[in-house]
Design an enzyme around this catalytic site. Structure first.
Site, PDB file in Angstrom:
ATOM      1  N   GLY A  42      40.445   5.259   9.404  1.00  0.00           N
ATOM      2  CA  GLY A  42      41.267   5.871   9.760  1.00  0.00           C
ATOM      3  C   GLY A  42      42.137   6.196  10.442  1.00  0.00           C
TER       4      GLY A  42
ATOM      5  N   LYS B 253      39.576  -7.272  -3.831  1.00  0.00           N
ATOM      6  CA  LYS B 253      39.454  -7.328  -2.728  1.00  0.00           C
ATOM      7  C   LYS B 253      38.446  -6.153  -2.868  1.00  0.00           C
ATOM      8  CE  LYS B 253      39.529  -4.843   1.063  1.00  0.00           C
ATOM      9  NZ  LYS B 253      40.022  -3.368   1.919  1.00  0.00           N
TER      10      LYS B 253
ATOM     11  N   ALA C  11      38.892  -3.069  11.138  1.00  0.00           N
ATOM     12  CA  ALA C  11      38.947  -1.588  12.350  1.00  0.00           C
ATOM     13  C   ALA C  11      37.157  -1.565  12.101  1.00  0.00           C
ATOM     14  CB  ALA C  11      39.454  -0.711  12.103  1.00  0.00           C
TER      15      ALA C  11
ATOM     16  N   SER D  53      32.680  -3.659   7.319  1.00  0.00           N
ATOM     17  CA  SER D  53      32.064  -2.581   7.980  1.00  0.00           C
ATOM     18  C   SER D  53      30.713  -1.452   7.352  1.00  0.00           C
ATOM     19  CB  SER D  53      32.905  -1.660   6.777  1.00  0.00           C
ATOM     20  OG  SER D  53      33.234  -1.312   4.965  1.00  0.00           O
TER      21      SER D  53
ATOM     22  N   GLU E  68      28.280   2.305   0.585  1.00  0.00           N
ATOM     23  CA  GLU E  68      29.228   2.371  -0.324  1.00  0.00           C
ATOM     24  C   GLU E  68      28.976   1.214  -1.158  1.00  0.00           C
ATOM     25  OE1 GLU E  68      33.366   3.446   1.230  1.00  0.00           O
ATOM     26  OE2 GLU E  68      32.672   2.001   1.838  1.00  0.00           O
TER      27      GLU E  68
ATOM     28  N   ASN F 192      34.889  -7.277  -0.276  1.00  0.00           N
ATOM     29  CA  ASN F 192      33.822  -6.453  -0.064  1.00  0.00           C
ATOM     30  C   ASN F 192      32.520  -6.678  -1.113  1.00  0.00           C
ATOM     31  OD1 ASN F 192      34.793  -4.874   1.729  1.00  0.00           O
ATOM     32  ND2 ASN F 192      36.604  -3.700   0.274  1.00  0.00           N
TER      33      ASN F 192
END
Lengths: 312, 312
Positions: free
Chosen positions: A12, A187, A131, A260, A273, A191
């Site tokens: 974000g 995607k 990020a 992440s 997640e 992940n």
């Protein structure tokens, strides 16, 4: 354009910086008090491809969002398990013309967003930008990426293309996708392999790729995703997806990056997640009577690691 | 009795100390130069249930074993992948009357030993004693344990019972087993769960047992062992084996112990025995056409971790 970033974590923050530098009016909403306090005090500090920069933003705790001018665009970037609460908390920012773009990892988030926003205002996408969250108010952003997105409402292709142009005008390299569900599954395969495997092995992506058994594990997991996706009319090309994943191992690309989930779980002891990635495949597998043992086991291992680290 | 401990690691050291204190003439053979040097210089140092003790032993590198009086008993306690080389190296210690007792973890080691020793001199066993290697020449030994053993040669029950008495006379709590293959499979289930799972999760046994997904993982892995064992006329009682594993979680028992694979891989960056535990189930599963995905995946994860840690 008045843009709200709902979930101002690592990714974000990247979008916020790019969109603000692109001339937009960007507001952040987040749920982490220390992060909010740091950004209010010092601005959002980023190492952007080696350059130390600081950008100031209005930022509000999601529990204190009050009636305001509706946003033109809300980009949701929460963790999957926080999406529903975030949508509730930002209800006062959603007007008749507010579009919502969901770029979360994982599968099936449109079902949650549709509880709060009309379908023809919802856009699904995914991103290959990366990020790293370093600490409260601090992120590290390096490498190149892209965004794909599509309307989920019928006849909203033009709106989706316009939205892609807004992002691209700020350097986010966005494009309209004819089949975003394929892209989202593809995607999710990235992940569903790198996130869990790098976390459980305590390695970055390149180190994982250098192991002799990486290919066997990736092929088996992608095979499980494909077997489930086939029941939803998404035909994944397993060798293509595996090759796509293996390209990420390059240290000259994102190979030195920790996924992440690694950042959340190993560095910050936060819950992952996994239930919205491999765990979603396990649930769908049970529904469709497709065995998904690698996804089952990886989900169990990550939950065990959450317990060990007392992840919150 | 002249006893040779072939492989004087943590568990071999425990047996050596017990058997020497029981009045036997015990010689150690090992392949780790620093360990040999430390024992030659300082003796074998052990924390035995809280008491710091030192015992002296003759110890020889396995590469320098020369013709000597044959041993009465050789207990092999190598890592599984080192067994064949050890058997070659100690050939000069094996006489017509030398018995060989194999207490290695894992499945199928008698096939290796039979290349060097007549079947009627071979005894298979397993042990529930534990031991931690702290560093070269230093071990930590706590808690209670036991040994079960059986002849593999026909009509050698009396010899097996006599051997159990020798061990029991030194406090090793040994008994004759009517069905050592069942016991070996049952023990392999303990190792096939706790070893790999504690290593990959970086936890001790109690910490593993405290995770919410421990039971699901243990049940699935034991189920795979049972499905394979059934093809070898060994009928494992899965709920009983799972309950047996869950008893090890107790911190008042061995719960605070890190399994041997953890010590090898995580502490000492040594290659593991995974190919002789879960990997053996995967190979047998392919042979018998039994799916063993949890064993496959766990074996791949441990090999990946070996690669990451550059295990030797």
């Amino acid at each position: 354009m008045k843009i709200v970033i709902a979930g101002a974590g690592a990714m974000g923050s990247r979008f916020a910086i790019k969109l603000k530098r692109g001339g937009n009016d960007v507001t952040l909403i987040d749920g982490w008090p220390a992060h909010i306090e740091a950004i209010r005090t010092n601005g959002l500090q980023a190492n952007l491809d080696g350059e130390e920069i600081t950008e100031s933003f209005p930022i509000y705790p999601q529990s204190e969002v009050t009636a305001d001018t509706p946003a033109d665009l809300i980009i949701v970037f929460t963790k999957a398990m926080q999406l529903d609460q975030m949508m509730q908390d930002i209800a006062s920012l959603i007007g008749d013309q507010t579009r919502v773009l969901c770029l979360l990892n994982g599968i099936g988030h449109e079902d949650t967003i549709e509880k709060y926003v009309a379908t023809d205002k919802i856009f699904l996408g995914n991103t290959l930008w990366t990020a790293d969250l370093i600490g409260p108010g601090q992120v590290r952003l390096f490498g190149e990426g892209s965004v794909e997105l599509q309307n989920i409402g019928e006849g909203k292709e033009a709106a989706a293309k316009e939205l892609a142009e807004v992002l691209t005008a700020s350097g986010l390299n966005a494009s309209y996708s004819e089949n975003i569900r394929y892209s989202i599954y593809r995607k999710a395969c990235v992940n569903g392999t790198l996130n869990g495997l790098c976390s459980i092995l305590d390695v970055n992506i390149a180190q994982f790729g250098n192991t002799a058994t990486a290919r066997q594990m990736v092929q088996t997991i992608v095979g499980e995703f494909a077997a489930v996706a086939a029941h939803e009319s998404v035909e994944l090309d397993v060798p293509e997806v595996v090759a796509h994943i293996e390209k990420t191992y390059d240290p000259a690309g994102i190979g030195l990056h920790y996924p992440s989930m690694y950042q959340d779980l190993i560095n910050n002891h936060r819950k992952t997640e996994i239930d919205y990635i491999n765990g979603a495949i396990s649930r769908k597998g049970r529904k469709y009577n497709v065995p998904t043992p690698y996804c089952d086991f990886l989900t169990q291992l990550i939950h065990a690691k959450e317990d060990v680290l007392e992840a919150k």
